[in-house]
Design a protein around this motif. Structure first.
Motif, PDB file in Angstrom:
ATOM      1  N   VAL A  68       2.560   4.287  14.342  1.00  0.00           N
ATOM      2  CA  VAL A  68       2.186   3.072  13.627  1.00  0.00           C
ATOM      3  C   VAL A  68       2.576   1.827  14.418  1.00  0.00           C
ATOM      4  O   VAL A  68       1.894   0.802  14.351  1.00  0.00           O
ATOM      5  N   VAL A  69       3.669   1.915  15.146  1.00  0.00           N
ATOM      6  CA  VAL A  69       4.185   0.767  15.894  1.00  0.00           C
ATOM      7  C   VAL A  69       4.363   1.152  17.357  1.00  0.00           C
ATOM      8  O   VAL A  69       4.657   2.310  17.677  1.00  0.00           O
ATOM      9  N   GLN A  70       4.185   0.191  18.244  1.00  0.00           N
ATOM     10  CA  GLN A  70       4.426   0.412  19.662  1.00  0.00           C
ATOM     11  C   GLN A  70       5.059  -0.838  20.259  1.00  0.00           C
ATOM     12  O   GLN A  70       4.864  -1.946  19.767  1.00  0.00           O
ATOM     13  N   THR A  71       5.843  -0.624  21.311  1.00  0.00           N
ATOM     14  CA  THR A  71       6.464  -1.734  22.031  1.00  0.00           C
ATOM     15  C   THR A  71       5.636  -2.033  23.260  1.00  0.00           C
ATOM     16  O   THR A  71       5.307  -1.132  24.026  1.00  0.00           O
ATOM     17  N   ARG A  72       5.279  -3.289  23.450  1.00  0.00           N
ATOM     18  CA  ARG A  72       4.463  -3.676  24.584  1.00  0.00           C
ATOM     19  C   ARG A  72       5.308  -4.333  25.666  1.00  0.00           C
ATOM     20  O   ARG A  72       6.412  -4.832  25.398  1.00  0.00           O
ATOM     21  N   GLN A  73       4.765  -4.314  26.877  1.00  0.00           N
ATOM     22  CA  GLN A  73       5.442  -4.941  27.992  1.00  0.00           C
ATOM     23  C   GLN A  73       5.629  -6.425  27.695  1.00  0.00           C
ATOM     24  O   GLN A  73       4.719  -7.105  27.254  1.00  0.00           O
ATOM     25  N   GLY A  74       6.821  -6.897  27.942  1.00  0.00           N
ATOM     26  CA  GLY A  74       7.125  -8.286  27.648  1.00  0.00           C
ATOM     27  C   GLY A  74       7.912  -8.446  26.367  1.00  0.00           C
ATOM     28  O   GLY A  74       8.384  -9.533  26.035  1.00  0.00           O
TER      29      GLY A  74
END
Length: 246
Positions: A68-74
């Motif tokens: 459901v959630v993801q961490t993106r670069q930055g």
């Protein structure tokens, strides 16, 4: 008014992280937070919900595992595209860890794959029918090459799911297909087994061409029954069922 204004403080309990996740999932389900949106920071969420940042972090970690959630670069946490294949991915992992009988696996495949075949008969496109016809030809042509047949078999079953136009059932079917692969691989090397599978594929496609949902479901059920029998034949005298499916 932002999404945080709709949040109510929650009590800190041993399951506080689960309650945080449930609250955020509710906002996503209601449309207050949309696919692709960036979530408030851990600090903002912690203040809004009156919990600690570690509790929020644990909730976000769980939602990440769920797809459901993801961490993106930055930096920052974002809601994913929420596509069924992403959300259903944990199912494959969970199933691979469980002890199931071979009978229960093939019963599930009969229900799911049979239903998908019926839906495919209702929704299949002309372009998909052309590809199905090509795959049937490949099946007959590769009955003497188990590896080539299995490669085409994967596409055949995936195309059934695609043609059915039901992403959730398609993903469940793919998860079930991935189980007991080693046993089915051994069964596919028994003389005559692939000849039967090629005929089964032909019967399924004939039903799809006729857009006969009942015939398509019956043809798929017969196909799964043949796979079940040959797989059990391979296991005869070996590991009794139930066994760990790998």
């Amino acid at each position: 008014m932002g999404p945080l204004d709709k949040l109510q403080p929650i009590d800190i309990t041993p399951s506080a992280s689960e309650k945080v996740a449930e609250r955020l999932m509710g906002l996503i389900a209601s449309g207050n937070i949309a696919p692709g949106d960036k979530l408030p920071s851990e600090n903002e969420l912690a203040k809004a919900l009156h919990v600690s940042r570690p509790v929020v972090r644990e909730a976000l970690r769980g939602m990440t595992m769920m797809g459901v959630v993801q961490t993106r670069q930055g930096g920052g946490s974002y809601v994913t595209d929420l596509k069924p294949n992403r959300l259903m991915a944990p199912l494959s992992f969970v199933l691979s860890l469980q002890d199931y009988s071979l009978e229960s696996l093939f019963t599930a495949r009969t229900v799911i794959d049979g239903g998908l075949a019926a839906e495919a008969a209702r929704n299949v496109t002309a372009a998909q029918l052309e590809r199905f016809a090509e795959l049937v030809e490949v099946a007959y042509r590769t009955v003497g090459d188990a590896v080539a047949f299995r490669v085409a078999d994967v596409e055949f079953h995936e195309l059934i799911g695609t043609a059915a136009n039901n992403a959730f059932l398609d993903q469940v079917s793919r998860s079930l297909y991935s189980l007991a692969v080693d046993q089915r691989r051994k069964a596919s090397e028994i003389p005559g087994v692939l000849d039967q599978s090629a005929r089964d594929h032909d019967a399924i496609v004939s039903a799809l061409v006729a857009r006969d949902s009942k015939a398509a479901e019956a043809a798929m059920a017969a196909h799964v029954a043949h796979i079940r029998k040959t797989t059990l034949d391979v296991l005869a005298g070996a590991d009794p069922i139930p066994f760990r499916i790998r």
